[in-house]
Design a protein around this motif. Sequence first.
Motif, PDB file in Angstrom:
ATOM      1  N   GLU A 170       0.813  -1.216   0.000  1.00  0.00           N
ATOM      2  CA  GLU A 170       0.000   0.000   0.000  1.00  0.00           C
ATOM      3  C   GLU A 170       0.849   1.270   0.000  1.00  0.00           C
ATOM      4  OE1 GLU A 170      -2.973  -0.049  -0.590  1.00  0.00           O
ATOM      5  OE2 GLU A 170      -3.824  -1.951   0.046  1.00  0.00           O
ATOM      6  N   GLU A 189     -12.153  -3.217 -14.943  1.00  0.00           N
ATOM      7  CA  GLU A 189     -10.832  -2.575 -14.980  1.00  0.00           C
ATOM      8  C   GLU A 189      -9.732  -3.551 -15.387  1.00  0.00           C
ATOM      9  OE1 GLU A 189     -11.734  -3.212 -10.459  1.00  0.00           O
ATOM     10  OE2 GLU A 189     -12.822  -2.778 -12.323  1.00  0.00           O
ATOM     11  N   HIS A 196      -5.550  -2.374 -11.582  1.00  0.00           N
ATOM     12  CA  HIS A 196      -6.565  -2.940 -10.697  1.00  0.00           C
ATOM     13  C   HIS A 196      -5.935  -3.376  -9.387  1.00  0.00           C
ATOM     14  CE1 HIS A 196      -5.044  -6.570 -12.870  1.00  0.00           C
ATOM     15  NE2 HIS A 196      -5.188  -7.133 -11.704  1.00  0.00           N
ATOM     16  N   PRO A 199     -10.429  -4.089  -5.277  1.00  0.00           N
ATOM     17  CA  PRO A 199     -11.836  -4.068  -5.709  1.00  0.00           C
ATOM     18  C   PRO A 199     -12.226  -5.175  -6.687  1.00  0.00           C
ATOM     19  CG  PRO A 199     -10.976  -1.836  -5.652  1.00  0.00           C
ATOM     20  CD  PRO A 199      -9.802  -2.760  -5.428  1.00  0.00           C
ATOM     21  N   ALA A 262     -17.184   1.506 -11.644  1.00  0.00           N
ATOM     22  CA  ALA A 262     -16.053   2.270 -11.103  1.00  0.00           C
ATOM     23  C   ALA A 262     -15.545   1.607  -9.829  1.00  0.00           C
ATOM     24  CB  ALA A 262     -16.486   3.703 -10.813  1.00  0.00           C
ATOM     25  N   GLU A 264     -13.569   2.543  -7.510  1.00  0.00           N
ATOM     26  CA  GLU A 264     -13.526   3.394  -6.319  1.00  0.00           C
ATOM     27  C   GLU A 264     -14.910   3.562  -5.686  1.00  0.00           C
ATOM     28  OE1 GLU A 264     -14.056   6.128  -9.878  1.00  0.00           O
ATOM     29  OE2 GLU A 264     -12.872   4.343  -9.353  1.00  0.00           O
ATOM     30  N   LYS A 265     -15.962   3.264  -6.432  1.00  0.00           N
ATOM     31  CA  LYS A 265     -17.324   3.369  -5.902  1.00  0.00           C
ATOM     32  C   LYS A 265     -17.866   2.020  -5.430  1.00  0.00           C
ATOM     33  CE  LYS A 265     -18.545   7.386  -8.734  1.00  0.00           C
ATOM     34  NZ  LYS A 265     -19.470   7.938  -9.762  1.00  0.00           N
ATOM     35  N   ARG A 266     -17.118   0.973  -5.680  1.00  0.00           N
ATOM     36  CA  ARG A 266     -17.516  -0.364  -5.241  1.00  0.00           C
ATOM     37  C   ARG A 266     -17.342  -0.470  -3.727  1.00  0.00           C
ATOM     38  NH1 ARG A 266     -14.172  -3.820  -9.033  1.00  0.00           N
ATOM     39  NH2 ARG A 266     -15.114  -2.491 -10.618  1.00  0.00           N
ATOM     40  N   THR A 268     -16.066  -1.865  -0.221  1.00  0.00           N
ATOM     41  CA  THR A 268     -14.892  -2.599   0.254  1.00  0.00           C
ATOM     42  C   THR A 268     -15.396  -3.881   0.913  1.00  0.00           C
ATOM     43  OG1 THR A 268     -14.927  -1.578   2.444  1.00  0.00           O
ATOM     44  CG2 THR A 268     -13.691  -0.426   0.701  1.00  0.00           C
TER      45      THR A 268
END
Length: 359
Positions: A170, A189, A196, A199, A262, A264-266, A268
Motif C-alpha cells: 500500500e 478494470e 486494478h 476491488p 467504477a 472506487e465506488k464499489r 470494500t
Amino acid sequence: MSSNSSQPRVQVQPCRYKTGKTLGQGSYSVVKECVHIDTGRYYAAKVINKSLMAGREHMVRNEIAVLKRVSMGHQNVLTLVDYFETVNNLYLVTDLALGGELFDRICRKGSYYESDAVELIRSTLSAVAYLHENGIVHRDLKPENLLFRTPDENSDLLIADFGLSRIVDEEKFHALTTTCGTPGYMAPEIFKKTGHGKPVDIWAIGVITYFLLCGYTPFDRDSHVDEMQAILRADYKFEPATYWADVSREARDFINKCLTIAPEKRMTAVEALAHPFLSSETKHSHDLLPNVRKNFNAKRTLHAAIDTIRAINKLKEGGVMNGALSIAPEDQREPTAEDENANNDGLWRRPTGGRMRVE
C-alpha cells in the motif's frame, strides 16, 4: 580459506511425505493426496514440474509468499503446511479439503435457501477482508476455488488456489495491469488494463452471489467477446423474473453494489460485510434449490456441447478428420492471456476452470 567454503551448501533431507491418489491436474502441476510419514496426517501436495515451469518460477515463488503471509490466520483461508523441492519438482503441501467444491455440494443438498447463500458469502467475504487487510488481492475468486474442509454439514468453507494472487504494498502502490482471472468473474478494470487491485475481488463476490441465488452467472454470453462487452457495461438483469421472485431486495442491492463499474465506488470487503443482505436476519424462506440446480446443470450441459463442437471444428479445419476422433487435451483448450512477466511460449493452454493464465 578455500573458495568452496564460501558456497552455500544445499540442505538435503529425507522426504517426510508419501503421496497417494491424484486429486487434480493442471498443465504443469498435479495435486496429490499425501500423508506425513511421522504423524499420519493427510494433506494435499501440489507437485510442480520444474522443467514445465521453466521461465515462470516466479509464479510459484509468489504463490508461496502469499500463502506464507496468510496461512493459519483465518479459518476460511487454505493453509500452507510445508514446501520443499527435489531435483525435478517443487512441492506445496496444504490443507486437504475433502468436502468438495461449493456448487457441487449445494446441488447435492435436499434444500437450499437464501439464508444458506448468505452464510456462504459471509464466510467468503470474511476471508477476503482478512486477505485485503494483509495486503493480498486474490484475483481468481469463483465457486471452483471455494472448497469445504470436510464433508460435515458445518464444515468451514476455504478460499483456495492463490496462483494468481498478488501482494500489494500500500505504501509503494503500483496498480496491477495484467489481464488474468476467469473471464466471467473478471472486473471491468482488468479488461481495460487501467490498473486494478483489491476491488476486483468484490466484483467477483457480486458475480458469485448472483450465481449462488439463481444457478447462472450475470454475464454469461455465447462468446468471450460478448461476455467481456457485457462486463464492461455491467450489462446484467435479474431475469427471468420467475427465478428472482423469491430473492430479497437486499440481495439484489448487494449484488448491484458489488457490480459497480467504477472500482472506487464499489464496496470494500468491510463495507460489504456490513450490508443488510449479510447482517439482516429476515430472509425469504422459499427453497431456491430446484431452479438453481436446473439452471446450473443446463448451462454445464450447454457449455460442454459448445466445447465439443469447437473441438470438432478445429479438427476439421486442420484436416484431421478421418472417421475417428482423438482429441488431445491441448486441442480442447482456448487461447489464454499472459500472466505477469511470463514469456509466451506459443503454447496456449486452458487450466481447469477456464481462467486466463499461461501455465
